[in-house]
Design a protein around this motif. Structure first.
Motif, PDB file in Angstrom:
ATOM      1  N   UNK A 282       0.844  -1.199   0.000  1.00  5.19           N
ATOM      2  CA  UNK A 282       0.000   0.000   0.000  1.00  5.19           C
ATOM      3  C   UNK A 282       0.878   1.248   0.000  1.00  5.19           C
ATOM      4  N   UNK A 283       0.316   2.349  -0.470  1.00 12.95           N
ATOM      5  CA  UNK A 283       1.087   3.579  -0.612  1.00 12.95           C
ATOM      6  C   UNK A 283       1.552   4.130   0.734  1.00 12.95           C
ATOM      7  N   UNK A 284       0.761   3.906   1.784  1.00 14.06           N
ATOM      8  CA  UNK A 284       1.131   4.420   3.096  1.00 14.06           C
ATOM      9  C   UNK A 284       2.450   3.820   3.584  1.00 14.06           C
ATOM     10  N   UNK A 285       2.699   2.569   3.227  1.00 12.97           N
ATOM     11  CA  UNK A 285       3.969   1.948   3.601  1.00 12.97           C
ATOM     12  C   UNK A 285       5.131   2.624   2.870  1.00 12.97           C
ATOM     13  N   UNK A 286       4.916   2.949   1.607  1.00 16.80           N
ATOM     14  CA  UNK A 286       5.939   3.658   0.847  1.00 16.80           C
ATOM     15  C   UNK A 286       6.176   5.058   1.428  1.00 16.80           C
ATOM     16  N   UNK A 287       5.090   5.749   1.771  1.00 20.54           N
ATOM     17  CA  UNK A 287       5.225   7.077   2.374  1.00 20.54           C
ATOM     18  C   UNK A 287       6.024   7.004   3.672  1.00 20.54           C
ATOM     19  N   UNK A 288       5.718   6.028   4.500  1.00 22.33           N
ATOM     20  CA  UNK A 288       6.398   5.863   5.787  1.00 22.33           C
ATOM     21  C   UNK A 288       7.894   5.621   5.572  1.00 22.33           C
ATOM     22  N   UNK A 289       8.207   4.836   4.561  1.00 21.59           N
ATOM     23  CA  UNK A 289       9.597   4.544   4.209  1.00 21.59           C
ATOM     24  C   UNK A 289      10.332   5.833   3.830  1.00 21.59           C
ATOM     25  N   UNK A 290       9.697   6.684   3.021  1.00 24.12           N
ATOM     26  CA  UNK A 290      10.302   7.954   2.630  1.00 24.12           C
ATOM     27  C   UNK A 290      10.482   8.885   3.825  1.00 24.12           C
ATOM     28  N   UNK A 291       9.456   8.973   4.662  1.00 19.99           N
ATOM     29  CA  UNK A 291       9.503   9.886   5.805  1.00 19.99           C
ATOM     30  C   UNK A 291      10.595   9.501   6.801  1.00 19.99           C
ATOM     31  N   UNK A 292      10.829   8.206   6.941  1.00 16.54           N
ATOM     32  CA  UNK A 292      11.822   7.733   7.912  1.00 16.54           C
ATOM     33  C   UNK A 292      13.246   7.768   7.369  1.00 16.54           C
ATOM     34  N   UNK A 293      13.394   8.000   6.069  1.00 15.17           N
ATOM     35  CA  UNK A 293      14.712   7.929   5.445  1.00 15.17           C
ATOM     36  C   UNK A 293      15.128   9.227   4.754  1.00 15.17           C
TER      37      UNK A 293
END
Length: 427
Positions: A282-293
């Motif tokens: 899901x896109x939220x997982x991708x967003x979380x990955x970007x925000x944390x990195x």
């Protein structure tokens, strides 16, 4: 050195133009054909009719409109010169923020005093030069950054902001823009003195600034002379402190189209030689990955043909060898540099010529909108980015380098039509 000057702005006569929301616009380069149509419908006095007319002879039309509006009292000139305090109240990711600055005329400099971070293109500069020749006016602002860690200048501005603003208007995103006028000679002198030894960095308006320099050269070559400060030697600018917590930079995401024989499996296989690839449902997982990195050279990716989402992290520094021959370490570490020079150029053949021709790539603010357009329109893939920091912008500009196109999005944009500078020239 940053030399600033108070001036007598032309402003909309609020006795005749009751709803300012219907006459101000985004900067000209942010206006597409649909927005242009919408602005035309809003009011016969919308500033789009000066900065981006629809008529075939648009530069002459702009000049005639400007002359008519001044004659009819739609635009009126302030009696006394001043500096115009400008605040923008906006929201990013649920956080309410206020950005504070001031509008004045800035002296044009072609050397070290004004630093740029983006490459300009000949087409937009030619277009804006024709407009300034016809109208002899500055409509859109140059968005200038300066460094003031102690916030001394903004603290001086705050003294005047206790009064009611002259102008209060909301833009299309419901951001609130306010203007106050500062006429206090002593206070203006103090601001001028504090600005004197500071470098300036263009945040937005690179094409407009280069156009102003070109017009200045043209006027001098013709033997024309400046008639006071409101002349071709100075340019309408808004000055924002890059150290102020009210400044935010948003990322600009990329939408890819027109790539021949694009195959996701092959693309993922090739990019794996330089990137660690993570798959998300899901896109939220991708967003979380970007925000944390943030700061770790990461990108989000979604192909239209696939239901999955991906996170790319750049892991092979040796792949930067060719870039390092041309650019500094600060440039090489930019997310947008890796995106353009490796992901786009090496693996999708979207090179600098394609970018200059505006083929294969569109740009869009907000990641949800990018993914929505990918699903709805004729795009093949979307790259989702983290924002470039203000510190990165400063480093690149200090070194005289230029970032790839659309590396920064200083949000919200400065509205066009709040104040206008009409040039005074002795011919």
């Amino acid at each position: 050195m940053a030399k600033i000057f108070p001036f007598r702005a032309y402003r909309y006569n609020q006795e005749k133009v009751k709803e300012l929301e219907k006459v101000v616009t985004q900067p000209y380069d942010k206006i597409d054909s649909q927005q242009q149509d919408n602005y035309y419908k809003e009011s016969p006095y919308n500033i789009v009719r000066l900065i981006l007319p629809k008529e075939e002879n648009r530069y002459q039309t702009a000049a005639e409109n400007l002359e008519e509006w001044i004659k009819d009292g739609i635009l009126v000139r302030d009696q006394k010169p001043g500096v115009y305090i400008y605040t923008q109240e906006y929201e990013v990711a649920g956080e309410k923020i206020t950005r504070k600055g001031f509008v004045a005329l800035g002296e044009l400099e072609a050397g070290e005093g004004v630093k740029e971070h983006e490459t300009t293109m000949e087409g937009p500069k030619a277009d804006r030069l024709k407009l300034i020749r016809a109208t002899e006016a500055n409509f859109g602002h140059i968005f200038m950054l300066y460094s003031d860690p102690k916030n001394d200048i903004n603290n001086l501005l705050s003294k005047r902001m206790k009064a009611e603003p002259l102008i209060e208007v909301k833009d299309e995103d419901q951001n609130l823009h306010k203007i106050w006028k500062l006429e206090d000679v002593d206070l203006i002198s103090e601001i001028k003195e504090k600005m004197m030894n500071r470098d300036l960095y263009i945040a937005d308006g690179h094409h407009r600034y280069q156009t102003a320099l070109n017009y200045q050269k043209e006027c001098l070559k013709k033997g024309w002379a400046a008639d006071g400060v409101e002349s071709f030697n100075h340019r309408l600018m808004t000055f924002i402190n890059m150290d102020d917590p009210g400044l935010r930079v948003l990322p600009t995401h990329r939408l890819v189209y027109g790539i021949k024989d694009f195959k996701l499996d092959l693309f993922l296989k090739k990019t794996a030689e330089n990137f660690e690839i993570n798959k998300f449902k899901i896109k939220e997982e991708m967003y979380n990955y970007l925000d944390k990195n943030k700061g770790n050279k990461v990108f989000g990716f979604k192909a239209k043909e696939d239901t999955n989402y991906y996170g790319f992290q750049f892991v092979n520094e040796e792949a930067l060898a060719e870039i390092k021959e041309k650019y500094s370490d600060a440039y090489n570490k930019l997310d947008v540099s890796i995106l353009h020079n490796i992901l786009l150029e090496k693996y999708l053949s979207i090179d600098k010529k394609a970018l200059a021709a505006k083929s294969n790539l569109d740009y869009i603010r907000y990641r949800d909108k990018a993914l929505a357009k990918l699903a709805a329109d004729n795009y093949q893939a979307a790259f989702i980015l983290n924002p470039t920091s203000v510190e990165e912008v400063k480093k690149i500009a200090d070194q005289g380098e230029k970032m790839p196109q659309k590396s920064t999005d200083f949000y919200p944009k400065l509205l066009t039509g709040l104040v206008i500078n009409k040039l005074s020239i002795k011919k």
